[in-house]
Design a protein around this motif. Structure first.
Motif, PDB file in Angstrom:
ATOM      1  N   ARG A   1       0.929  -1.661  -4.575  1.00  0.00           N
ATOM      2  CA  ARG A   1      -0.713  -2.124  -5.048  1.00  0.00           C
ATOM      3  C   ARG A   1      -1.269  -1.228  -6.193  1.00  0.00           C
ATOM      4  O   ARG A   1      -1.953  -2.190  -6.815  1.00  0.00           O
ATOM      5  N   TYR A   2      -1.043  -0.092  -6.184  1.00  0.00           N
ATOM      6  CA  TYR A   2      -1.717   0.691  -7.454  1.00  0.00           C
ATOM      7  C   TYR A   2      -1.306   0.137  -8.641  1.00  0.00           C
ATOM      8  O   TYR A   2      -1.966  -0.131  -9.616  1.00  0.00           O
ATOM      9  N   THR A   3       0.083  -0.207  -8.677  1.00  0.00           N
ATOM     10  CA  THR A   3       0.609  -0.618  -9.899  1.00  0.00           C
ATOM     11  C   THR A   3       0.027  -2.021 -10.316  1.00  0.00           C
ATOM     12  O   THR A   3       0.009  -2.094 -11.371  1.00  0.00           O
ATOM     13  N   ALA A   4      -0.072  -2.909  -9.354  1.00  0.00           N
ATOM     14  CA  ALA A   4      -0.758  -4.260  -9.447  1.00  0.00           C
ATOM     15  C   ALA A   4      -2.180  -4.075 -10.023  1.00  0.00           C
ATOM     16  O   ALA A   4      -2.581  -4.939 -10.994  1.00  0.00           O
ATOM     17  N   GLU A   5      -2.915  -3.095  -9.564  1.00  0.00           N
ATOM     18  CA  GLU A   5      -4.205  -2.938  -9.976  1.00  0.00           C
ATOM     19  C   GLU A   5      -4.278  -2.276 -11.126  1.00  0.00           C
ATOM     20  O   GLU A   5      -5.068  -2.680 -11.868  1.00  0.00           O
ATOM     21  N   HIS A   6      -3.318  -1.835 -11.604  1.00  0.00           N
ATOM     22  CA  HIS A   6      -3.126  -0.972 -12.808  1.00  0.00           C
ATOM     23  C   HIS A   6      -2.938  -2.068 -14.033  1.00  0.00           C
ATOM     24  O   HIS A   6      -3.608  -1.827 -15.061  1.00  0.00           O
ATOM     25  N   VAL A   7      -2.068  -3.032 -13.632  1.00  0.00           N
ATOM     26  CA  VAL A   7      -1.899  -4.366 -14.556  1.00  0.00           C
ATOM     27  C   VAL A   7      -3.270  -4.885 -14.881  1.00  0.00           C
ATOM     28  O   VAL A   7      -3.564  -5.140 -15.872  1.00  0.00           O
ATOM     29  N   ALA A   8      -3.845  -5.349 -14.133  1.00  0.00           N
ATOM     30  CA  ALA A   8      -5.426  -5.946 -14.371  1.00  0.00           C
ATOM     31  C   ALA A   8      -6.104  -4.903 -14.907  1.00  0.00           C
ATOM     32  O   ALA A   8      -6.800  -5.569 -15.789  1.00  0.00           O
ATOM     33  N   GLY A   9      -5.892  -3.607 -14.704  1.00  0.00           N
ATOM     34  CA  GLY A   9      -6.895  -2.787 -15.605  1.00  0.00           C
ATOM     35  C   GLY A   9      -6.737  -2.803 -16.856  1.00  0.00           C
ATOM     36  O   GLY A   9      -7.541  -2.539 -17.964  1.00  0.00           O
ATOM     37  N   ASP A  10      -5.245  -2.817 -17.204  1.00  0.00           N
ATOM     38  CA  ASP A  10      -4.683  -2.825 -18.528  1.00  0.00           C
ATOM     39  C   ASP A  10      -5.310  -4.152 -19.409  1.00  0.00           C
ATOM     40  O   ASP A  10      -5.852  -4.147 -20.569  1.00  0.00           O
TER      41      ASP A  10
ATOM     42  N   GLU B   1     -13.984   1.130 -16.465  1.00  0.00           N
ATOM     43  CA  GLU B   1     -12.603   0.506 -15.837  1.00  0.00           C
ATOM     44  C   GLU B   1     -12.822  -0.478 -14.665  1.00  0.00           C
ATOM     45  O   GLU B   1     -14.134  -0.493 -14.098  1.00  0.00           O
ATOM     46  N   ILE B   2     -11.979  -1.023 -14.001  1.00  0.00           N
ATOM     47  CA  ILE B   2     -12.020  -2.323 -13.006  1.00  0.00           C
ATOM     48  C   ILE B   2     -11.889  -1.517 -11.858  1.00  0.00           C
ATOM     49  O   ILE B   2     -11.189  -0.640 -11.568  1.00  0.00           O
ATOM     50  N   THR B   3     -12.815  -1.835 -10.872  1.00  0.00           N
ATOM     51  CA  THR B   3     -12.819  -1.464  -9.438  1.00  0.00           C
ATOM     52  C   THR B   3     -12.758  -2.543  -8.494  1.00  0.00           C
ATOM     53  O   THR B   3     -13.640  -3.463  -8.554  1.00  0.00           O
ATOM     54  N   LEU B   4     -11.825  -2.516  -7.646  1.00  0.00           N
ATOM     55  CA  LEU B   4     -11.796  -3.814  -6.663  1.00  0.00           C
ATOM     56  C   LEU B   4     -12.728  -3.386  -5.535  1.00  0.00           C
ATOM     57  O   LEU B   4     -12.708  -2.313  -5.220  1.00  0.00           O
ATOM     58  N   ASP B   5     -13.317  -4.576  -5.058  1.00  0.00           N
ATOM     59  CA  ASP B   5     -13.968  -4.510  -3.853  1.00  0.00           C
ATOM     60  C   ASP B   5     -12.951  -4.032  -2.755  1.00  0.00           C
ATOM     61  O   ASP B   5     -11.927  -4.208  -2.508  1.00  0.00           O
ATOM     62  N   GLU B   6     -13.722  -3.101  -1.717  1.00  0.00           N
ATOM     63  CA  GLU B   6     -13.061  -2.645  -0.529  1.00  0.00           C
ATOM     64  C   GLU B   6     -12.762  -3.706   0.422  1.00  0.00           C
ATOM     65  O   GLU B   6     -13.346  -4.817   0.561  1.00  0.00           O
ATOM     66  N   GLY B   7     -11.446  -3.649   0.775  1.00  0.00           N
ATOM     67  CA  GLY B   7     -11.000  -4.848   1.495  1.00  0.00           C
ATOM     68  C   GLY B   7     -10.124  -5.963   0.792  1.00  0.00           C
ATOM     69  O   GLY B   7      -9.648  -6.976   1.372  1.00  0.00           O
ATOM     70  N   THR B   8      -9.972  -5.792  -0.402  1.00  0.00           N
ATOM     71  CA  THR B   8      -9.222  -6.770  -1.239  1.00  0.00           C
ATOM     72  C   THR B   8      -7.836  -6.599  -0.979  1.00  0.00           C
ATOM     73  O   THR B   8      -7.178  -5.609  -0.924  1.00  0.00           O
ATOM     74  N   GLY B   9      -7.363  -7.941  -0.926  1.00  0.00           N
ATOM     75  CA  GLY B   9      -5.961  -8.006  -0.160  1.00  0.00           C
ATOM     76  C   GLY B   9      -4.873  -8.167  -1.321  1.00  0.00           C
ATOM     77  O   GLY B   9      -5.497  -8.338  -2.509  1.00  0.00           O
ATOM     78  N   ASN B  10      -3.853  -8.251  -1.063  1.00  0.00           N
ATOM     79  CA  ASN B  10      -2.772  -8.569  -2.123  1.00  0.00           C
ATOM     80  C   ASN B  10      -2.898  -9.812  -2.911  1.00  0.00           C
ATOM     81  O   ASN B  10      -2.968  -9.794  -4.190  1.00  0.00           O
TER      82      ASN B  10
ATOM     83  N   GLU C   1       0.663  -1.145  -0.061  1.00  0.00           N
ATOM     84  CA  GLU C   1      -0.153  -0.088   0.138  1.00  0.00           C
ATOM     85  C   GLU C   1       0.776   1.311  -0.146  1.00  0.00           C
ATOM     86  O   GLU C   1       0.611   2.317  -0.678  1.00  0.00           O
ATOM     87  N   THR C   2       1.881   1.331   0.814  1.00  0.00           N
ATOM     88  CA  THR C   2       2.761   2.580   0.956  1.00  0.00           C
ATOM     89  C   THR C   2       4.102   2.339   0.296  1.00  0.00           C
ATOM     90  O   THR C   2       4.832   3.390   0.036  1.00  0.00           O
ATOM     91  N   THR C   3       4.449   1.036  -0.293  1.00  0.00           N
ATOM     92  CA  THR C   3       5.851   0.962  -0.690  1.00  0.00           C
ATOM     93  C   THR C   3       5.901   1.498  -2.264  1.00  0.00           C
ATOM     94  O   THR C   3       5.171   0.689  -3.061  1.00  0.00           O
ATOM     95  N   PRO C   4       6.907   2.240  -2.787  1.00  0.00           N
ATOM     96  CA  PRO C   4       6.921   2.860  -4.299  1.00  0.00           C
ATOM     97  C   PRO C   4       7.277   1.635  -5.113  1.00  0.00           C
ATOM     98  O   PRO C   4       8.044   0.746  -4.704  1.00  0.00           O
TER      99      PRO C   4
END
Length: 365
Positions: free
Chosen positions: A41-50, A70-79, A29-32
């Motif tokens: 985390r954002y980068t992983a979600e970006h891959v799924a979105g692409d 666009e794809i939206t993950l449910d709240e509480g979705t873990g790694n 969540e906080t690691t660049p």
């Protein structure tokens, strides 16, 4: 020809997820993510979105813009759950690639506003590889993408990049993620899907280095040819393209094109430039047609379309063509396409590659 499709997307996703699953307990969540401004985390979600976006472009036959979702993950979705989403969206893209006809093209902005199924497959694989690298760098993991698949990506959507001995390091360099000895750092880059020039009954489809490799080796280059194709001249031109690619001087828009019929998706010939425009703005064009397709006006139609495209470029002042004096059929094609015979110093002829006399023609804008 080695295809780029669903199997390759699945291979890329499997290699990425296998590594990232070893670090799902870490802080994403906080690691660049490497050199990016995004988190892991954002980068992983970006891959799924692409991956799902590329599937949507092809499945929806979008031709003017991205499909607006666009794809939206449910709240509480873990790694771990994010990785499952990447696997799922990768499977959806793979399935779409397997069921999309070869001639379908959908919107992608870079650089010619469309891509075919192989282009989207290469884009998907590249997104997975590059962003897995980014996440791995942020988490301190070692990651190396498969060399063969990296070379396939480079030969399809990085045709302007000179291939290197290490395809993975070359891909990282080409996208500003690493250094290569003897090459300046890359600070700006874009994908480059192949150019397609429309004509009345045909499309002129740019040949990638991947397709040229197969054509030069005696294959079909990924095209469905009419009986007797491709002609030897197309194979020879593909070989010249490969030499330019290997030397790092290939400019895809001034390369080789295959003439494909709209009615049935069959390739009927090859056409292309002998290189980029010279200092005077003159560019030379050549063509051939499979014997079974001759007599239908395809060469004239293709020559008009590609010449018109060239003359629309700011750096081009004229298009030049030559033919043997005894090739009256070719002379007729060139004249019908609007070219005019130009005189040489004495005889109105030019010399061919082997010094033989040829007739020269020119078309100006």
């Amino acid at each position: 020809m080695r295809n780029m499709g669903g199997e390759q997307v699945e291979e890329a996703v499997a290699s990425a997820v296998a590594l990232l699953r070893t670090a799902t307990e870490r802080d994403w969540e906080t690691t660049p993510a490497g050199r990016l401004e995004w988190t892991c985390r954002y980068t992983a979600e970006h891959v799924a979105g692409d991956l799902i976006a590329y599937a949507g472009q092809l499945a929806g036959r979008a031709t003017k813009a991205y499909v607006p979702f666009e794809i939206t993950l449910d709240e509480g979705t873990g790694n771990e759950d994010v990785l499952q989403v990447i696997e799922t969206t990768g499977a959806l893209l793979a399935a779409t690639l397997r069921t999309t006809p070869r001639e379908v093209r959908a919107f992608h902005p870079y650089p010619y506003r469309s891509a075919n199924r192989e282009g989207f497959a290469a884009l998907g694989v590249a997104e997975v590889f590059l962003h897995t690298h980014d996440i791995a760098a942020g988490l301190g993991l070692a990651y190396e993408a498969p060399a063969g698949l990296c070379a396939d990506v480079l030969a399809r959507i990085f045709p302007h990049v000179q291939p290197g001995a290490d395809p993975w390091r070359t891909l990282l360099w080409a996208t500003g993620r690493g250094d290569l000895p003897g090459r300046a750092p890359v600070t700006e880059w874009r994908w480059r899907n192949n150019l397609v020039v429309p004509a009345e009954r045909l499309t002129l489809q740019g040949v990638t280095p991947a397709a040229a490799t197969d054509l030069a080796a005696g294959g079909d280059g990924g095209f469905a040819w009419v009986e007797g194709g491709p002609f030897q001249g197309t194979r020879d031109a593909a070989g010249m393209l490969l030499k330019a690619y290997g030397a790092g001087v290939h400019r895809p828009e001034w390369g080789v094109f295959v003439l494909v019929r709209g009615e049935d998706g069959r390739a009927v010939g090859g056409m292309g430039f002998h290189g980029p425009p010279d200092e005077d703005g003159r560019v030379e064009i050549g063509y051939d047609l499979v014997e079974a397709a001759r007599g239908n006006g395809y060469a004239t139609e293709g020559l008009r379309a590609l010449s018109a495209w060239a003359l629309e470029r700011e750096e081009v002042t004229s298009v030049f063509a030559t033919t043997d004096p005894d090739n009256t059929a070719s002379q007729a094609v060139i004249v019908r396409a609007g070219f005019a015979r130009v005189a040489g110093e004495d005889s109105g002829s030019a010399e061919g590659a082997e010094g033989a006399e040829q007739f020269a023609y020119e078309l100006r804008g």
